[in-house]
Design a protein around this motif. Structure first.
Motif, PDB file in Angstrom:
ATOM      1  N   VAL A 190      -6.216   3.274  13.704  1.00 54.87           N
ATOM      2  CA  VAL A 190      -7.120   3.114  12.442  1.00 54.87           C
ATOM      3  C   VAL A 190      -6.413   3.676  11.154  1.00 54.87           C
ATOM      4  CG1 VAL A 190      -9.180   3.919  12.173  1.00 54.87           C
ATOM      5  CG2 VAL A 190      -8.990   2.657  13.624  1.00 54.87           C
ATOM      6  N   GLU A 191      -5.379   4.731  11.795  1.00 53.57           N
ATOM      7  CA  GLU A 191      -5.275   5.868  10.745  1.00 53.57           C
ATOM      8  C   GLU A 191      -3.789   5.390   9.839  1.00 53.57           C
ATOM      9  OE1 GLU A 191      -4.096   9.161  12.420  1.00 53.57           O
ATOM     10  OE2 GLU A 191      -5.479  10.156  12.711  1.00 53.57           O
ATOM     11  N   THR A 192      -3.290   4.209   9.737  1.00 53.75           N
ATOM     12  CA  THR A 192      -1.969   3.868   9.682  1.00 53.75           C
ATOM     13  C   THR A 192      -2.876   2.517   8.367  1.00 53.75           C
ATOM     14  OG1 THR A 192      -0.427   4.144  11.484  1.00 53.75           O
ATOM     15  CG2 THR A 192       0.066   1.967  10.089  1.00 53.75           C
ATOM     16  N   ASP A 252      -4.236   4.504   5.702  1.00 51.12           N
ATOM     17  CA  ASP A 252      -2.667   5.410   4.929  1.00 51.12           C
ATOM     18  C   ASP A 252      -2.102   4.607   4.519  1.00 51.12           C
ATOM     19  OD1 ASP A 252      -4.473   7.747   5.770  1.00 51.12           O
ATOM     20  OD2 ASP A 252      -3.025   8.392   7.361  1.00 51.12           O
ATOM     21  N   HIS A 253      -1.903   3.244   4.849  1.00 51.81           N
ATOM     22  CA  HIS A 253      -0.643   2.424   4.545  1.00 51.81           C
ATOM     23  C   HIS A 253      -0.978   0.761   4.055  1.00 51.81           C
ATOM     24  CE1 HIS A 253       1.713   6.246   5.374  1.00 51.81           C
ATOM     25  NE2 HIS A 253       1.859   5.684   6.796  1.00 51.81           N
ATOM     26  N   LEU A 254      -2.251   0.425   4.757  1.00 52.91           N
ATOM     27  CA  LEU A 254      -1.773  -1.325   4.330  1.00 52.91           C
ATOM     28  C   LEU A 254      -3.434  -1.788   3.967  1.00 52.91           C
ATOM     29  CD1 LEU A 254      -0.821  -1.733   8.268  1.00 52.91           C
ATOM     30  CD2 LEU A 254       0.444  -1.532   6.401  1.00 52.91           C
ATOM     31  N   GLY A 311       1.056  -1.281  -0.032  1.00 55.50           N
ATOM     32  CA  GLY A 311      -0.393  -0.283   0.272  1.00 55.50           C
ATOM     33  C   GLY A 311       0.396   1.409   0.123  1.00 55.50           C
ATOM     34  N   PRO A 312       0.179   2.822   0.069  1.00 54.88           N
ATOM     35  CA  PRO A 312      -1.247   2.298  -0.253  1.00 54.88           C
ATOM     36  C   PRO A 312      -1.369   2.357  -1.779  1.00 54.88           C
ATOM     37  CG  PRO A 312      -0.402   4.733   0.143  1.00 54.88           C
ATOM     38  CD  PRO A 312       0.715   3.977   0.311  1.00 54.88           C
ATOM     39  N   ILE A 313      -2.741   1.597  -2.095  1.00 50.14           N
ATOM     40  CA  ILE A 313      -3.420   1.718  -3.536  1.00 50.14           C
ATOM     41  C   ILE A 313      -4.875   1.773  -3.173  1.00 50.14           C
ATOM     42  CG2 ILE A 313      -4.358  -0.163  -4.597  1.00 50.14           C
ATOM     43  CD1 ILE A 313      -2.185  -2.379  -3.091  1.00 50.14           C
ATOM     44  N   GLU A 314      -4.353   2.627  -3.982  1.00 50.69           N
ATOM     45  CA  GLU A 314      -6.209   3.166  -3.965  1.00 50.69           C
ATOM     46  C   GLU A 314      -7.162   2.596  -5.076  1.00 50.69           C
ATOM     47  OE1 GLU A 314      -7.206   6.764  -3.389  1.00 50.69           O
ATOM     48  OE2 GLU A 314      -5.147   6.741  -2.146  1.00 50.69           O
ATOM     49  N   PRO A 315      -8.264   2.888  -4.825  1.00 51.53           N
ATOM     50  CA  PRO A 315      -9.667   1.868  -4.944  1.00 51.53           C
ATOM     51  C   PRO A 315      -9.495   1.934  -6.949  1.00 51.53           C
ATOM     52  CG  PRO A 315     -10.906   3.495  -3.429  1.00 51.53           C
ATOM     53  CD  PRO A 315      -9.097   3.304  -3.398  1.00 51.53           C
ATOM     54  N   GLU A 316      -9.861   1.256  -7.406  1.00 49.88           N
ATOM     55  CA  GLU A 316      -9.757   1.454  -9.372  1.00 49.88           C
ATOM     56  C   GLU A 316     -11.569   0.313  -9.288  1.00 49.88           C
ATOM     57  OE1 GLU A 316      -6.529  -0.105 -10.730  1.00 49.88           O
ATOM     58  OE2 GLU A 316      -5.451   1.680 -10.084  1.00 49.88           O
ATOM     59  N   GLY A 317     -12.223   1.116 -10.866  1.00 51.06           N
ATOM     60  CA  GLY A 317     -13.492   0.219 -11.029  1.00 51.06           C
ATOM     61  C   GLY A 317     -14.081   0.122 -10.504  1.00 51.06           C
TER      62      GLY A 317
END
Length: 202
Positions: free
Chosen positions: A178-180, A183-185, A89-95
């Motif tokens: 939760v923020e981590t 933002d990262h996982l 991560g971070p991986i943004e949602p797609e599709g």
């Protein structure tokens, strides 16, 4: 059939520095393993012994067999949790999943804020979920071992907010944990796969 403890989908230290190898060793190797062991003990020699884990959960819920329900749900929840996190991560949602997030929350910042509010607002132990409710996304939290699995809701992602999931790394700072995660996982590819499997099953 004996319920198996699944291997982690990545190395034990793969989520560092966000989640330590020590936490993962205890969380997966002690807590998750313990739920699997207790589930197997409770179903041994019963008709449930031949069932898949989700079917065991369904039967336990229908019979109000609380010890079995708690342990079987925790076994399932933790397997789902490991896949809900990624070291890439971070991986943004797609599709399609990105479209549903936009429809439900507008911007990603709002999604994160609502997920954080639900996770930090959960009193005591529990889980926070992103689920599909009909055709819409929904953020929800469940207490203790409770889970949306085998209900009308479809789990897409989860975060464990039991203290054993974060206390070694974050002490009492659940909000930072939760923020981590957000933002990262968070593993949006896993959520997308769960969503796609619904389309294929339809």
């Amino acid at each position: 059939m004996t319920i198996k403890l699944p291997n982690l989908p990545y190395a034990q230290d793969a989520l560092e520095p966000h989640i330590s190898a020590e936490t993962m060793a205890l969380h997966h190797g002690k807590h998750h393993k313990g739920y699997v062991k207790k589930t197997n003990k409770l179903i041994e020699g019963t008709p449930l012994d031949d069932l898949e884990l989700v079917d065991i959960i369904t039967q336990a819920r229908e019979r109000a067999a609380i010890p079995l329900l708690n342990n079987s749900q925790q076994a399932w929840n933790h397997t789902f949790l490991w896949e809900s996190m990624t070291p890439n991560g971070p991986i943004e949602p797609e599709g399609h999943i990105a479209q549903l997030v936009k429809e439900a929350y507008g911007k990603m910042d709002r999604f994160k804020a609502e997920f954080k509010e639900s996770a930090t607002g959960q009193f005591g132990s529990g889980w926070t979920w992103l689920v599909l409710d009909g055709s819409k996304l929904k953020i929800m939290s469940t207490s203790n071992a409770d889970s949306p699995v085998a209900t009308h809701l479809t789990p897409l992602l989860t975060l464990d907010v039991w203290e054993h999931a974060y206390y070694l790394d974050y002490r009492n700072e659940r909000a930072k944990y939760v923020e981590t995660f957000l933002d990262h996982l968070i593993n949006w590819k896993f959520a997308a796969q769960n969503l796609e499997s619904l389309s294929q099953a339809a």
